[in-house]
Design an enzyme around this catalytic site. Structure first.
Site, PDB file in Angstrom:
ATOM      1  N   THR A  82      84.448 -16.696  87.068  1.00  0.00           N
ATOM      2  CA  THR A  82      83.097 -16.266  86.696  1.00  0.00           C
ATOM      3  C   THR A  82      82.038 -16.971  87.534  1.00  0.00           C
ATOM      4  O   THR A  82      82.272 -18.039  88.101  1.00  0.00           O
ATOM      5  CB  THR A  82      82.808 -16.536  85.207  1.00  0.00           C
ATOM      6  OG1 THR A  82      82.847 -17.945  84.960  1.00  0.00           O
ATOM      7  CG2 THR A  82      83.799 -15.827  84.315  1.00  0.00           C
ATOM      8  N   ASP A  83      80.868 -16.341  87.570  1.00  0.00           N
ATOM      9  CA  ASP A  83      79.725 -16.977  88.226  1.00  0.00           C
ATOM     10  C   ASP A  83      78.844 -17.611  87.153  1.00  0.00           C
ATOM     11  O   ASP A  83      79.209 -17.661  85.979  1.00  0.00           O
ATOM     12  CB  ASP A  83      78.959 -15.965  89.090  1.00  0.00           C
ATOM     13  CG  ASP A  83      78.376 -14.812  88.294  1.00  0.00           C
ATOM     14  OD1 ASP A  83      78.268 -14.895  87.058  1.00  0.00           O
ATOM     15  OD2 ASP A  83      78.011 -13.794  88.925  1.00  0.00           O
ATOM     16  N   GLN A  84      77.669 -18.062  87.536  1.00  0.00           N
ATOM     17  CA  GLN A  84      76.773 -18.747  86.623  1.00  0.00           C
ATOM     18  C   GLN A  84      76.300 -17.853  85.473  1.00  0.00           C
ATOM     19  O   GLN A  84      75.875 -18.334  84.440  1.00  0.00           O
ATOM     20  CB  GLN A  84      75.572 -19.272  87.413  1.00  0.00           C
ATOM     21  CG  GLN A  84      74.953 -20.496  86.827  1.00  0.00           C
ATOM     22  CD  GLN A  84      73.960 -21.117  87.798  1.00  0.00           C
ATOM     23  OE1 GLN A  84      73.450 -20.465  88.687  1.00  0.00           O
ATOM     24  NE2 GLN A  84      73.687 -22.388  87.600  1.00  0.00           N
TER      25      GLN A  84
ATOM     26  N   ILE B 114      79.761 -13.646  84.558  1.00  0.00           N
ATOM     27  CA  ILE B 114      80.322 -12.396  85.067  1.00  0.00           C
ATOM     28  C   ILE B 114      81.328 -12.746  86.158  1.00  0.00           C
ATOM     29  O   ILE B 114      81.154 -13.716  86.888  1.00  0.00           O
ATOM     30  CB  ILE B 114      79.182 -11.503  85.631  1.00  0.00           C
ATOM     31  CG1 ILE B 114      78.260 -11.088  84.487  1.00  0.00           C
ATOM     32  CG2 ILE B 114      79.735 -10.304  86.369  1.00  0.00           C
ATOM     33  CD1 ILE B 114      76.979 -10.411  84.931  1.00  0.00           C
TER      34      ILE B 114
END
Length: 140
Positions: free
Chosen positions: A14-16, A19
């Site tokens: 995931t990103d920040q 997502i």
């Protein structure tokens, strides 16, 4: 023939924003492709042992909806073209719980030797070529 592989997304993907980071879809394409070859009792290690590599020479992905942490996803993989030294796979990434299409993409590959010289795969492994060709609806 369509190969279906189910995986669960991991927190590290995931990103920040929580997502799945976009580049991970390309890793999932590779997972799908690897499992596709297993349907033919073939894996990348066997191909490498035969001095055959399949580098990606073109890739694309259309993102439709976001995958999120802990989603179970289905990677649908099919061979769509097999001609000369090139082959093209297409992929659909689907969220399992609601069957929503998250992304679709493709990878184009070339059959080459470890020295990166094009190889006539049809001649080198005719039985595998024929099985791959038959996996495309109606063959080529």
């Amino acid at each position: 023939m369509i190969s279906e592989t189910v995986i669960r997304t991991r927190y590290a993907e995931t990103d920040q924003m929580g997502i799945i980071y976009h580049a991970n879809y390309f890793v999932w394409f590779e997972i799908g492709r690897t499992e596709f070859f297993r349907l033919f009792k073939m894996d990348y290690k066997e191909l490498e042992d035969e001095n055959i590599l399949l580098p990606v020479i073109d890739v694309g992905c259309k993102y439709i909806q976001s995958a999120k942490y802990d989603d179970e996803i289905i990677i649908k993989t099919k061979l769509t073209k097999l001609r000369g030294v090139k082959l093209i796979f297409s992929y659909e990434i689907i969220r399992k719980k609601d069957n929503v299409l998250l992304a679709e993409g493709y990878t184009k590959h070339a059959f080459v030797t470890k020295e990166l010289k094009p190889i006539n795969f049809k001649k080198k492994m005719p039985h595998v070529w024929e099985a791959l060709n038959q996996s495309i609806e109606g063959g080529n």
